[in-house]
Write a protein that holds these residues in place. Structure first.
Motif, PDB file in Angstrom:
ATOM      1  N   LYS A 262      57.321 -15.815 114.386  1.00 52.99           N
ATOM      2  CA  LYS A 262      58.403 -16.271 113.346  1.00 52.99           C
ATOM      3  C   LYS A 262      58.536 -17.766 113.623  1.00 52.99           C
ATOM      4  O   LYS A 262      58.745 -18.412 114.690  1.00 52.99           O
ATOM      5  N   PHE A 263      58.534 -18.383 112.442  1.00 52.96           N
ATOM      6  CA  PHE A 263      58.403 -19.967 112.492  1.00 52.96           C
ATOM      7  C   PHE A 263      59.684 -20.358 111.613  1.00 52.96           C
ATOM      8  O   PHE A 263      59.890 -19.853 110.573  1.00 52.96           O
ATOM      9  N   GLU A 264      60.563 -21.326 112.236  1.00 50.54           N
ATOM     10  CA  GLU A 264      61.622 -22.121 111.494  1.00 50.54           C
ATOM     11  C   GLU A 264      61.778 -23.357 112.067  1.00 50.54           C
ATOM     12  O   GLU A 264      61.483 -23.404 112.882  1.00 50.54           O
ATOM     13  N   LEU A 265      62.161 -24.117 111.078  1.00 50.92           N
ATOM     14  CA  LEU A 265      63.051 -25.639 111.548  1.00 50.92           C
ATOM     15  C   LEU A 265      64.218 -25.305 112.405  1.00 50.92           C
ATOM     16  O   LEU A 265      65.201 -24.544 111.873  1.00 50.92           O
ATOM     17  N   ALA A 266      64.356 -26.121 113.326  1.00 51.02           N
ATOM     18  CA  ALA A 266      65.670 -26.026 114.154  1.00 51.02           C
ATOM     19  C   ALA A 266      66.671 -27.416 114.317  1.00 51.02           C
ATOM     20  O   ALA A 266      65.623 -28.337 113.760  1.00 51.02           O
TER      21      ALA A 266
ATOM     22  N   GLN B 144      63.132 -31.381 103.508  1.00 50.99           N
ATOM     23  CA  GLN B 144      64.408 -30.725 103.697  1.00 50.99           C
ATOM     24  C   GLN B 144      65.477 -31.463 104.447  1.00 50.99           C
ATOM     25  O   GLN B 144      66.520 -31.178 104.661  1.00 50.99           O
TER      26      GLN B 144
ATOM     27  N   LEU C 209      60.174 -27.558 115.233  1.00 52.41           N
ATOM     28  CA  LEU C 209      59.701 -26.304 114.927  1.00 52.41           C
ATOM     29  C   LEU C 209      60.004 -25.383 115.911  1.00 52.41           C
ATOM     30  O   LEU C 209      59.476 -25.428 116.953  1.00 52.41           O
ATOM     31  N   ARG C 210      60.636 -24.516 115.677  1.00 51.78           N
ATOM     32  CA  ARG C 210      61.074 -23.225 116.390  1.00 51.78           C
ATOM     33  C   ARG C 210      59.812 -21.969 116.352  1.00 51.78           C
ATOM     34  O   ARG C 210      59.740 -21.654 115.066  1.00 51.78           O
TER      35      ARG C 210
ATOM     36  N   LYS D 147      65.617 -32.608 107.544  1.00 57.76           N
ATOM     37  CA  LYS D 147      65.865 -32.095 108.636  1.00 57.76           C
ATOM     38  C   LYS D 147      65.216 -32.615 110.145  1.00 57.76           C
ATOM     39  O   LYS D 147      64.095 -33.386 109.504  1.00 57.76           O
TER      40      LYS D 147
END
Length: 110
Positions: free
Chosen positions: A44-48, A23, A29-30, A25
């Motif tokens: 909840k996981f998302e890229l920061a 991606q 990992l948040r 980025k």
């Protein structure tokens, strides 16, 4: 910025690095905790793009795991892993604070 009382396994760090590269980025990992789910709270996981000033940060092999202060209270002492099995591939949280969980492994109660 504080040192986290959470950890990121090598398997999870490799997966985050792979996803982040695809991606384009940063490998950050948040992990956040939201209300809801069948057991009360959900992960909840998302890229920061970057850590926030108050975040707790754990680092493994150059990959960062960041957690906001409110979520940290519910996941303190946890390890984030990446697991591939017959049920699929997913990030999993081993949370010593969870009193119960659900079959899907993505929600818990304290």
């Amino acid at each position: 910025m504080s040192e986290a009382s959470i950890s990121l396994t090598e398997s999870a760090a490799k997966r985050v690095a792979w996803i982040a590269a695809r991606q384009q980025k940063p490998a950050i990992l948040r992990l956040a905790v939201d209300g809801g789910g069948c057991a009360g709270f959900t992960y909840k996981f998302e890229l920061a793009d970057r850590p926030e000033a108050e975040d707790a940060i754990a680092e493994t092999d150059g990959v960062k795991l960041v957690v906001d202060p409110m979520s940290l209270e519910l996941v303190r002492g946890s390890a984030v892993d990446f697991v591939e099995d017959l049920g699929g591939a997913s990030f999993r949280v081993t949370n010593p604070n969870a009193q119960s969980g659900c079959g899907c492994g993505s929600s818990f109660s304290v």
